[in-house]
Motif scaffolding. Structure first.
Motif, PDB file in Angstrom:
ATOM      1  N   ARG A  93      60.419  80.960 -19.605  1.00  0.00           N
ATOM      2  CA  ARG A  93      60.452  79.504 -19.707  1.00  0.00           C
ATOM      3  C   ARG A  93      61.763  79.074 -20.350  1.00  0.00           C
ATOM      4  O   ARG A  93      62.286  79.730 -21.251  1.00  0.00           O
ATOM      5  CB  ARG A  93      59.268  79.020 -20.559  1.00  0.00           C
ATOM      6  CG  ARG A  93      59.102  77.502 -20.531  1.00  0.00           C
ATOM      7  CD  ARG A  93      57.850  77.116 -21.293  1.00  0.00           C
ATOM      8  NE  ARG A  93      56.658  77.683 -20.668  1.00  0.00           N
ATOM      9  CZ  ARG A  93      56.037  77.123 -19.644  1.00  0.00           C
ATOM     10  NH1 ARG A  93      56.527  76.023 -19.106  1.00  0.00           N
ATOM     11  NH2 ARG A  93      54.966  77.674 -19.139  1.00  0.00           N
ATOM     12  N   ARG A 134      63.053  73.630 -12.391  1.00  0.00           N
ATOM     13  CA  ARG A 134      61.612  73.518 -12.176  1.00  0.00           C
ATOM     14  C   ARG A 134      61.057  72.333 -12.965  1.00  0.00           C
ATOM     15  O   ARG A 134      61.437  72.101 -14.118  1.00  0.00           O
ATOM     16  CB  ARG A 134      60.898  74.798 -12.615  1.00  0.00           C
ATOM     17  CG  ARG A 134      61.286  76.032 -11.837  1.00  0.00           C
ATOM     18  CD  ARG A 134      60.294  77.161 -12.018  1.00  0.00           C
ATOM     19  NE  ARG A 134      59.988  77.421 -13.418  1.00  0.00           N
ATOM     20  CZ  ARG A 134      59.019  78.241 -13.823  1.00  0.00           C
ATOM     21  NH1 ARG A 134      58.281  78.870 -12.922  1.00  0.00           N
ATOM     22  NH2 ARG A 134      58.787  78.445 -15.107  1.00  0.00           N
ATOM     23  N   ARG A 162      58.093  72.042 -14.217  1.00  0.00           N
ATOM     24  CA  ARG A 162      57.337  72.484 -15.389  1.00  0.00           C
ATOM     25  C   ARG A 162      58.259  72.804 -16.566  1.00  0.00           C
ATOM     26  O   ARG A 162      57.908  72.573 -17.726  1.00  0.00           O
ATOM     27  CB  ARG A 162      56.477  73.696 -15.046  1.00  0.00           C
ATOM     28  CG  ARG A 162      57.253  74.969 -14.762  1.00  0.00           C
ATOM     29  CD  ARG A 162      56.353  76.174 -14.661  1.00  0.00           C
ATOM     30  NE  ARG A 162      55.470  76.080 -13.507  1.00  0.00           N
ATOM     31  CZ  ARG A 162      54.625  77.044 -13.158  1.00  0.00           C
ATOM     32  NH1 ARG A 162      54.529  78.148 -13.898  1.00  0.00           N
ATOM     33  NH2 ARG A 162      53.868  76.919 -12.089  1.00  0.00           N
ATOM     34  N   GLY A 193      57.696  71.234  -6.781  1.00  0.00           N
ATOM     35  CA  GLY A 193      57.882  71.795  -8.113  1.00  0.00           C
ATOM     36  C   GLY A 193      59.324  71.960  -8.531  1.00  0.00           C
ATOM     37  O   GLY A 193      59.598  72.476  -9.616  1.00  0.00           O
TER      38      GLY A 193
END
Length: 302
Positions: free
Chosen positions: A3, A16, A18, A41
């Motif tokens: 991440r 991305r 997210r 996404g």
């Protein structure tokens, strides 16, 4: 997939959704008109020239890589135009889930130590592996053209690398071995590959590739695409750039140098490649002329 720890740069990169949300970006910010959604996404600046394979790479996991035709393209390989605009080939390693997206053709390899490289930050098959992966999609001739590119001046692979990439017992192994037998180092363009294959398939002896030709005093005359040096016969492919006036004049001077040094230099164009009958007849006549010259008694012309 790790991440992100920092917010994405909305003006310079694809990212991305997210990751953007996790680092503090609001959903409202991600719907503004300065961003586009190349795939589900993913967001990217509207003025970023983002290819589909690059968008897919944003959502690939560490156990996935771009493969087959798309890996070959990223390595600069000549991929037939009929595959343009198709889905991106993505291979997952081992037991990891395959990528299920409308824009993706998923694959899986059971090899956990599969060789993977990086091109422009994207995980891809190595050139040799990409060549063999393409054996299931390309014709034998197209596979030879791709192999010639990889073992050519770019030095992306060797014939031994291509041979080692062939998986024994696989459905594509026979086609790959047949193509590999016709791959040659030193080819400088896809059309050279196609012309060489066409000439050999028409029954002519296999030509040498990109031979530097000199005159009797050692002066450099030029490099010939395909040639039979012992017979002083050469075959040149003239692409569209040869239509330029300065290039045309240079070609004429160059051809004159070959002619006065006893060479027969035959020129081919894209139309000859599509309909080679006339070209083959000219080449046949050149071989006949050389054969008659050798048969003529010393001191007599042919």
């Amino acid at each position: 997939m790790q991440r992100r720890s920092e917010p994405p740069r909305f003006d310079t990169e694809a990212f991305r959704v997210r990751d953007a949300v996790a680092t503090g970006s609001s959903r409202t910010r991600l719907t503004r008109r300065d961003l586009t959604a190349p795939i589900h996404g993913v967001r990217a600046p509207v003025d970023l020239d983002l290819r589909l394979v690059e968008a897919i790479a944003v959502v690939m996991r560490r156990d996935q890589f771009v493969s087959h035709l798309d890996a070959a393209r990223l390595w600069g390989g000549p991929v037939p135009a009929r595959f343009d605009g198709g889905p991106v080939h993505v291979t997952s390693i081992g037991d990891s889930p395959i990528m299920r997206r409308p824009q993706v053709t998923p694959h899986r390899t059971r090899l956990v130590d599969v060789p993977v490289d990086t091109v422009r930050g994207i995980r891809v098959s190595t050139p040799a592996r990409a060549w063999f992966e393409c054996a299931s999609l390309l014709t034998e001739e197209e596979l030879v053209v791709l192999g010639d590119h990889f073992v050519g001046p770019a030095g992306l692979a060797t014939p031994d690398d291509l041979a080692a990439s062939i998986v024994a017992g696989s459905r594509s192994a026979r086609r790959a071995r047949a193509a590999l037998a016709r791959v040659r180092p030193g080819v400088e363009s896809p059309m050279e590959s196609r012309m060489r294959l066409a000439v050999v398939d028409a029954g002519f002896a296999e030509p040498e590739i990109n031979v530097d030709v000199t005159d009797d005093d050692g002066g450099f005359l030029g490099r010939v695409d395909l040639s039979w040096p012992a017979l002083r016969i050469g075959l040149e492919y003239d692409g569209d750039h040869h239509r330029d006036r300065s290039t045309f004049r240079h070609d004429q001077r160059r051809s004159n140098g070959f002619v006065v040094n006893g060479w027969i230099l035959i020129h081919a164009t894209a139309s000859d490649a599509a309909r080679p009958a006339v070209l083959f007849e000219r080449l046949r006549q050149a071989f006949v002329q050389r054969r008659l010259a050798r048969m003529a008694p010393s001191g007599q012309s042919s």
